[in-house]
Write a protein that holds these residues in place. Sequence first.
Motif, PDB file in Angstrom:
ATOM      1  N   ASN A  15       2.030  -1.750  10.762  1.00  0.00           N
ATOM      2  CA  ASN A  15       2.576  -0.449  11.169  1.00  0.00           C
ATOM      3  C   ASN A  15       3.263  -0.512  12.531  1.00  0.00           C
ATOM      4  O   ASN A  15       3.132   0.394  13.359  1.00  0.00           O
ATOM      5  CB  ASN A  15       1.466   0.615  11.206  1.00  0.00           C
ATOM      6  CG  ASN A  15       0.757   0.756   9.871  1.00  0.00           C
ATOM      7  OD1 ASN A  15       1.399   0.713   8.810  1.00  0.00           O
ATOM      8  ND2 ASN A  15      -0.553   0.902   9.901  1.00  0.00           N
ATOM      9  N   LYS A  35       4.230   1.639  17.618  1.00  0.00           N
ATOM     10  CA  LYS A  35       3.561   1.862  16.355  1.00  0.00           C
ATOM     11  C   LYS A  35       4.284   2.944  15.537  1.00  0.00           C
ATOM     12  O   LYS A  35       4.835   3.896  16.099  1.00  0.00           O
ATOM     13  CB  LYS A  35       2.112   2.314  16.588  1.00  0.00           C
ATOM     14  CG  LYS A  35       1.178   1.243  17.117  1.00  0.00           C
ATOM     15  CD  LYS A  35       0.741   0.311  15.997  1.00  0.00           C
ATOM     16  CE  LYS A  35      -0.363  -0.617  16.465  1.00  0.00           C
ATOM     17  NZ  LYS A  35      -0.809  -1.535  15.404  1.00  0.00           N
ATOM     18  N   LYS A  40      -3.544  10.310  12.645  1.00  0.00           N
ATOM     19  CA  LYS A  40      -4.634   9.555  13.252  1.00  0.00           C
ATOM     20  C   LYS A  40      -5.862  10.448  13.371  1.00  0.00           C
ATOM     21  O   LYS A  40      -5.748  11.609  13.763  1.00  0.00           O
ATOM     22  CB  LYS A  40      -4.218   9.043  14.632  1.00  0.00           C
ATOM     23  CG  LYS A  40      -5.146   7.986  15.231  1.00  0.00           C
ATOM     24  CD  LYS A  40      -4.573   7.432  16.510  1.00  0.00           C
ATOM     25  CE  LYS A  40      -5.429   6.331  17.094  1.00  0.00           C
ATOM     26  NZ  LYS A  40      -5.396   5.127  16.248  1.00  0.00           N
ATOM     27  N   TYR A  41      -7.016   9.857  13.050  1.00  0.00           N
ATOM     28  CA  TYR A  41      -8.253  10.624  13.059  1.00  0.00           C
ATOM     29  C   TYR A  41      -9.248  10.034  14.053  1.00  0.00           C
ATOM     30  O   TYR A  41      -9.300   8.828  14.264  1.00  0.00           O
ATOM     31  CB  TYR A  41      -8.860  10.675  11.663  1.00  0.00           C
ATOM     32  CG  TYR A  41      -7.979  11.425  10.674  1.00  0.00           C
ATOM     33  CD1 TYR A  41      -8.115  12.804  10.498  1.00  0.00           C
ATOM     34  CD2 TYR A  41      -6.995  10.752   9.964  1.00  0.00           C
ATOM     35  CE1 TYR A  41      -7.292  13.493   9.613  1.00  0.00           C
ATOM     36  CE2 TYR A  41      -6.162  11.430   9.077  1.00  0.00           C
ATOM     37  CZ  TYR A  41      -6.314  12.802   8.909  1.00  0.00           C
ATOM     38  OH  TYR A  41      -5.489  13.485   8.045  1.00  0.00           O
ATOM     39  N   CYS A  42     -10.016  10.907  14.655  1.00  0.00           N
ATOM     40  CA  CYS A  42     -10.955  10.517  15.704  1.00  0.00           C
ATOM     41  C   CYS A  42     -12.028   9.572  15.152  1.00  0.00           C
ATOM     42  O   CYS A  42     -12.655   9.878  14.120  1.00  0.00           O
ATOM     43  CB  CYS A  42     -11.614  11.763  16.288  1.00  0.00           C
ATOM     44  SG  CYS A  42     -12.826  11.397  17.572  1.00  0.00           S
ATOM     45  N   LYS A  48      -8.824  15.294  13.221  1.00  0.00           N
ATOM     46  CA  LYS A  48      -7.453  14.861  13.457  1.00  0.00           C
ATOM     47  C   LYS A  48      -7.134  14.857  14.954  1.00  0.00           C
ATOM     48  O   LYS A  48      -7.578  15.733  15.697  1.00  0.00           O
ATOM     49  CB  LYS A  48      -6.475  15.775  12.713  1.00  0.00           C
ATOM     50  CG  LYS A  48      -5.054  15.243  12.670  1.00  0.00           C
ATOM     51  CD  LYS A  48      -4.170  16.099  11.782  1.00  0.00           C
ATOM     52  CE  LYS A  48      -2.769  15.513  11.695  1.00  0.00           C
ATOM     53  NZ  LYS A  48      -1.892  16.338  10.814  1.00  0.00           N
ATOM     54  N   SER A  51      -0.977  13.557  19.673  1.00  0.00           N
ATOM     55  CA  SER A  51      -0.399  12.649  20.654  1.00  0.00           C
ATOM     56  C   SER A  51      -0.187  13.358  21.988  1.00  0.00           C
ATOM     57  O   SER A  51       0.285  14.493  22.039  1.00  0.00           O
ATOM     58  CB  SER A  51       0.938  12.099  20.149  1.00  0.00           C
ATOM     59  OG  SER A  51       1.577  11.353  21.164  1.00  0.00           O
ATOM     60  N   TRP A  79      -3.761   9.290  22.407  1.00  0.00           N
ATOM     61  CA  TRP A  79      -4.219  10.286  21.440  1.00  0.00           C
ATOM     62  C   TRP A  79      -5.461  11.002  21.967  1.00  0.00           C
ATOM     63  O   TRP A  79      -6.286  10.408  22.643  1.00  0.00           O
ATOM     64  CB  TRP A  79      -4.549   9.617  20.108  1.00  0.00           C
ATOM     65  CG  TRP A  79      -3.377   8.910  19.464  1.00  0.00           C
ATOM     66  CD1 TRP A  79      -2.985   7.624  19.691  1.00  0.00           C
ATOM     67  CD2 TRP A  79      -2.481   9.455  18.529  1.00  0.00           C
ATOM     68  NE1 TRP A  79      -1.875   7.320  18.934  1.00  0.00           N
ATOM     69  CE2 TRP A  79      -1.544   8.434  18.202  1.00  0.00           C
ATOM     70  CE3 TRP A  79      -2.355  10.711  17.905  1.00  0.00           C
ATOM     71  CZ2 TRP A  79      -0.510   8.626  17.296  1.00  0.00           C
ATOM     72  CZ3 TRP A  79      -1.317  10.894  17.001  1.00  0.00           C
ATOM     73  CH2 TRP A  79      -0.408   9.870  16.698  1.00  0.00           C
ATOM     74  N   CYS A  81      -8.550  13.879  20.658  1.00  0.00           N
ATOM     75  CA  CYS A  81      -9.180  14.576  19.537  1.00  0.00           C
ATOM     76  C   CYS A  81      -8.999  16.091  19.697  1.00  0.00           C
ATOM     77  O   CYS A  81      -9.144  16.638  20.797  1.00  0.00           O
ATOM     78  CB  CYS A  81     -10.654  14.222  19.473  1.00  0.00           C
ATOM     79  SG  CYS A  81     -11.555  15.022  18.132  1.00  0.00           S
ATOM     80  N   THR A  90      -7.979   7.983  23.070  1.00  0.00           N
ATOM     81  CA  THR A  90      -7.713   6.588  22.725  1.00  0.00           C
ATOM     82  C   THR A  90      -6.216   6.327  22.824  1.00  0.00           C
ATOM     83  O   THR A  90      -5.429   7.256  22.997  1.00  0.00           O
ATOM     84  CB  THR A  90      -8.222   6.256  21.303  1.00  0.00           C
ATOM     85  OG1 THR A  90      -8.071   4.858  21.066  1.00  0.00           O
ATOM     86  CG2 THR A  90      -7.437   7.039  20.250  1.00  0.00           C
ATOM     87  N   ASP A  92      -2.886   3.533  21.344  1.00  0.00           N
ATOM     88  CA  ASP A  92      -2.484   2.557  20.335  1.00  0.00           C
ATOM     89  C   ASP A  92      -2.891   1.160  20.792  1.00  0.00           C
ATOM     90  O   ASP A  92      -2.738   0.803  21.965  1.00  0.00           O
ATOM     91  CB  ASP A  92      -0.970   2.595  20.113  1.00  0.00           C
ATOM     92  CG  ASP A  92      -0.519   3.851  19.377  1.00  0.00           C
ATOM     93  OD1 ASP A  92      -1.358   4.447  18.673  1.00  0.00           O
ATOM     94  OD2 ASP A  92       0.661   4.219  19.507  1.00  0.00           O
TER      95      ASP A  92
END
Length: 268
Positions: A15, A35, A40-42, A48, A51, A79, A81, A90, A92
Amino acid sequence: MNNNIIEIILNKDKNTNYQCDFDEINNEYIITVEKTVIPKYCPVCNTKMYSKGIRTRRVRHPILNNGKTILIHLKQRSWVCTNEMCKHRTTDEFSFVEKYKQTTNMTDLMILNELRDLNLTAKQVAKRFKVSDTHVYNIFDKYVNIERFPLTNVISIDEVFTNFDNDRKYSLVIMDFMTNKPIDLIESRRNKYTDEYFSSIDIEERANVEYLICDMYKPYFNGSLSNNVDEVKLKMFLFFMLQYQAHLSLNCSIFYIYFLIIFLLSNF
């Protein structure tokens, strides 16, 4: 640049999109990597994430066979949560570079391969790969584990300026005095390092050491060397006597000095 080469450098990261350009002024390839944006999930609560924007990191890769270098512009998306009770953060991650590092993982392997040439110094290798000499030392310590040789009945020690950091400016070299072959290198001459080192050696092996030849550096006699090497005979004056002879310009042959040392060892 060949796409296959780029994919090898990027470790075929899933990806991941990339674009390659060439900077003629600096004679280097610039690869922009990011990326693919997917939901994206926690990893903590499985909610979810959204960004918070992109930060660009500069990551270098070693030179290619054609002499050109590679600069990777790594676009890392952060990212957060959406769960108010969680708020986990978090960024990438990319398989070809570790977090916070400024060089690719492949760089470490290429530096290790370069260090196989015993004619090259760490400073020369560092200059070639555009990293610090401390980084080269750290890579060597991380991946290379050279087992020490057993202690002999006559050993000599001396410090060498390595300047790893403020606490390890001088390392300690241990050699077999009779054969002039190295036994081991302790990262620092300080007592806390030598205490741990000699204490880890079996007491029977330490008891085999009959003579220790060194200079008059005080910790050698108040610390681990005199405490851990049982009943060792310290020849601290030997080095200074030979140095004094050289200072007086006495025309002593190597054989004379050798037999003088043997005489002193046998009559201490």
